[in-house]
Design a protein around this motif. Structure first.
Motif, mmCIF file in Angstrom:
data_model
loop_
_atom_site.group_PDB
_atom_site.id
_atom_site.type_symbol
_atom_site.label_atom_id
_atom_site.label_comp_id
_atom_site.label_asym_id
_atom_site.label_seq_id
_atom_site.Cartn_x
_atom_site.Cartn_y
_atom_site.Cartn_z
ATOM 1 N N HIS A 4 -9.077 2.987 -0.822
ATOM 2 C CA HIS A 4 -10.266 3.438 -1.551
ATOM 3 C C HIS A 4 -9.915 3.937 -2.949
ATOM 4 O O HIS A 4 -10.724 3.816 -3.876
ATOM 5 C CB HIS A 4 -10.952 4.554 -0.759
ATOM 6 C CG HIS A 4 -11.449 4.111 0.579
ATOM 7 N ND1 HIS A 4 -12.565 3.328 0.738
ATOM 8 C CD2 HIS A 4 -10.954 4.318 1.824
ATOM 9 C CE1 HIS A 4 -12.757 3.086 2.028
ATOM 10 N NE2 HIS A 4 -11.784 3.665 2.709
ATOM 11 N N LEU A 5 -8.719 4.479 -3.124
ATOM 12 C CA LEU A 5 -8.330 5.014 -4.422
ATOM 13 C C LEU A 5 -7.855 3.937 -5.399
ATOM 14 O O LEU A 5 -8.191 3.979 -6.592
ATOM 15 C CB LEU A 5 -7.212 6.053 -4.240
ATOM 16 C CG LEU A 5 -7.604 7.391 -3.596
ATOM 17 C CD1 LEU A 5 -6.362 8.242 -3.388
ATOM 18 C CD2 LEU A 5 -8.620 8.132 -4.464
ATOM 19 N N LEU A 6 -7.080 2.982 -4.901
ATOM 20 C CA LEU A 6 -6.395 2.040 -5.787
ATOM 21 C C LEU A 6 -7.059 0.671 -5.906
ATOM 22 O O LEU A 6 -7.019 0.064 -6.979
ATOM 23 C CB LEU A 6 -4.943 1.866 -5.313
ATOM 24 C CG LEU A 6 -4.109 3.154 -5.298
ATOM 25 C CD1 LEU A 6 -2.696 2.856 -4.801
ATOM 26 C CD2 LEU A 6 -4.053 3.776 -6.689
ATOM 27 N N PHE A 24 -0.566 -6.698 3.831
ATOM 28 C CA PHE A 24 0.200 -5.789 2.972
ATOM 29 C C PHE A 24 0.037 -4.352 3.440
ATOM 30 O O PHE A 24 1.023 -3.607 3.551
ATOM 31 C CB PHE A 24 -0.260 -5.923 1.518
ATOM 32 C CG PHE A 24 0.346 -4.900 0.593
ATOM 33 C CD1 PHE A 24 1.641 -5.043 0.138
ATOM 34 C CD2 PHE A 24 -0.390 -3.791 0.196
ATOM 35 C CE1 PHE A 24 2.206 -4.089 -0.707
ATOM 36 C CE2 PHE A 24 0.156 -2.834 -0.655
ATOM 37 C CZ PHE A 24 1.465 -2.994 -1.095
ATOM 38 N N ARG A 25 -1.201 -3.968 3.725
ATOM 39 C CA ARG A 25 -1.445 -2.589 4.142
ATOM 40 C C ARG A 25 -0.862 -2.305 5.528
ATOM 41 O O ARG A 25 -0.424 -1.188 5.808
ATOM 42 C CB ARG A 25 -2.948 -2.288 4.109
ATOM 43 C CG ARG A 25 -3.483 -2.199 2.676
ATOM 44 C CD ARG A 25 -4.916 -1.736 2.593
ATOM 45 N NE ARG A 25 -5.846 -2.782 2.991
ATOM 46 C CZ ARG A 25 -6.609 -2.743 4.068
ATOM 47 N NH1 ARG A 25 -6.540 -1.699 4.888
ATOM 48 N NH2 ARG A 25 -7.435 -3.717 4.353
ATOM 49 N N ALA A 93 -5.335 2.607 5.914
ATOM 50 C CA ALA A 93 -6.498 1.925 6.508
ATOM 51 C C ALA A 93 -7.742 2.082 5.650
ATOM 52 O O ALA A 93 -7.828 2.972 4.795
ATOM 53 C CB ALA A 93 -6.755 2.466 7.910
ATOM 54 N N ASP A 94 -8.691 1.192 5.870
ATOM 55 C CA ASP A 94 -10.018 1.312 5.271
ATOM 56 C C ASP A 94 -10.773 2.344 6.089
ATOM 57 O O ASP A 94 -11.217 2.070 7.217
ATOM 58 C CB ASP A 94 -10.726 -0.052 5.321
ATOM 59 C CG ASP A 94 -12.148 0.009 4.777
ATOM 60 O OD1 ASP A 94 -12.588 1.105 4.374
ATOM 61 O OD2 ASP A 94 -12.823 -1.040 4.777
ATOM 62 N N LEU A 95 -10.943 3.533 5.553
ATOM 63 C CA LEU A 95 -11.495 4.644 6.315
ATOM 64 C C LEU A 95 -13.004 4.549 6.503
ATOM 65 O O LEU A 95 -13.599 5.395 7.185
ATOM 66 C CB LEU A 95 -11.136 5.972 5.638
ATOM 67 C CG LEU A 95 -9.627 6.242 5.520
ATOM 68 C CD1 LEU A 95 -9.376 7.583 4.866
ATOM 69 C CD2 LEU A 95 -8.947 6.172 6.885
ATOM 70 N N GLY A 237 -14.678 -6.401 11.700
ATOM 71 C CA GLY A 237 -14.085 -5.090 11.441
ATOM 72 C C GLY A 237 -12.866 -4.748 12.269
ATOM 73 O O GLY A 237 -12.148 -3.791 11.957
ATOM 74 N N THR A 238 -12.593 -5.519 13.317
ATOM 75 C CA THR A 238 -11.454 -5.170 14.170
ATOM 76 C C THR A 238 -10.115 -5.418 13.490
ATOM 77 O O THR A 238 -9.105 -4.831 13.883
ATOM 78 C CB THR A 238 -11.480 -5.961 15.498
ATOM 79 O OG1 THR A 238 -11.491 -7.358 15.204
ATOM 80 C CG2 THR A 238 -12.712 -5.609 16.315
#
Length: 362
Positions: A4-6, A24-25, A93-95, A237-238
């Motif tokens: 979310h930040l980058l 990558f994440r 993760a995508d929170l 989303g999984t």
């Protein structure tokens, strides 16, 4: 958090575009959790030694060798995995993804139950911790909440269904029974891993193997192209659960560094209950509950050995195994601990490959 930040800055700094890629994440989550567990491990073990006079209480009715080789080893090492897992997941993760919070919620809540159990064992200097009924009620309550939460996040046509491996397009509609079934999966998975955790390194490696399989399953089920090609039930989303499972693997690897024979620390119920719950929750979210029974077949085998032993003794007064769970049976038969552990790892690997075959054999 980093996503979310980058990622929003990718237009100005193209290199940050890598944060859009799940692979990558996930890799970042593995390495971050590994580094965290390496970093906090020595300090945590030292603190646990100071707080736990005498280490984890050893059962006097267990294998005789444990009184000599494992006496004084601290427990609650699962905290190391949980800290690394939670921090790494939040970072990578995508929170905004609800499934990530479901998996984290089950993992942390079960970790708290395990922590209370371990704390009572250590403080009372007795292998009996939290009463079994209290532990079960808490597990069921958290699992039920997670099941209803998952149903709300699922597409309507999948919310209360059970997918059957090897049969494409087959869905069993469970209706109101789905939350009960999902709860059974999460509670059963948690306690199965707990029963398996009895020798140095025995539980954590099969957990990581199963996590690797479900990391792939989560990625495929959450990708419309791959899910369509493999004839899997697409659950939007999984895929984000891959970062969560990557963090679990990284934290597990770091813990194994200190848990390798002879173990400097045991994961305790803090680790085993939470990790089993994590696998159970991910299997429910990805609609691969039955595949978990295959991939985690080692945990099922250990649990069945206990059930068979108890039923046989109550009905006939005789024991089927020299001791249950199954790994203790082989200890009683004279197998070396390292032999049991490595052979069980081999079994876990074979079962993981069988579980992976369900993705294509349809």
């Amino acid at each position: 958090m980093l996503y979310h930040l980058l990622f929003p800055l990718a237009d100005q700094f193209p290199v940050l575009n890598v944060f859009r890629y799940l692979t990558f994440r996930t890799g970042g989550a593995v390495m971050t959790a590994l580094v965290i567990s390496f970093f906090i491990g020595p300090t945590m073990i030292r603190l646990l030694h100071m707080r736990q006079k005498g280490g984890q209480p050893i059962r006097v009715d267990g294998p005789e060798g444990h009184l000599l080789t494992k006496q004084g080893t601290p427990t609650m090492g699962g905290l190391m995995i949980l800290i690394a897992l939670v921090i790494s997941t939040i970072l990578w993760a995508d929170l905004s993804n609800g499934f990530v919070w479901v998996a984290l919620g089950v993992t942390v809540s079960y970790g708290i139950i395990g922590f209370l159990d371990d704390y009572l064992k250590v403080s009372r200097r007795n292998h009996k911790g939290l009463p079994g009924k209290v532990k079960l009620v808490l597990q069921v309550a958290f699992a039920l909440a997670a099941a209803f939460w998952t149903m709300r996040l699922m597409p309507a046509d999948l919310a209360t269904t059970l997918a059957v491996p090897f049969f494409k397009g087959t869905l069993v509609h469970l209706a109101w029974f789905f939350p009960v079934f999902a709860t059974f999966v999460m509670v059963g998975s948690s306690n199965s891993v707990n029963l398996t955790d009895g020798l140095d390194g025995l539980a954590i490696v099969p957990v990581m193997i199963a996590s690797g399989v479900f990391m792939l399953i989560a990625y495929l089920v959450g990708n419309t192209v791959f899910a369509g090609y493999l004839q899997l039930h697409y659950v939007p989303g999984t895929g984000e659960l891959a970062t969560f499972l990557g963090a679990l693997i990284g934290g597990g690897l770091g813990f194994l560094w200190f848990n390798a024979p002879p173990a400097r620390v045991f994961m305790g119920d803090t680790g085993s209950l939470s990790l089993g719950g994590a696998l159970g929750s991910v299997s429910v979210i990805t609609k691969h509950e039955l595949v978990l029974a295959i991939v985690g077949g080692l945990f099922v085998l250990e649990t069945v050995s206990v059930i068979v032993q108890v039923i046989s003794f109550k009905l006939t007064g005789k024991r089927v195994f020299a001791m249950a769970p199954l790994h203790h049976h082989f200890e009683k038969k004279g197998w070396a601990e390292s032999t049991i552990v490595i052979r069980f790892w081999i079994i876990a690997t074979i079962l993981a490959l069988v579980g992976l075959s369900t993705l294509k054999l349809r």
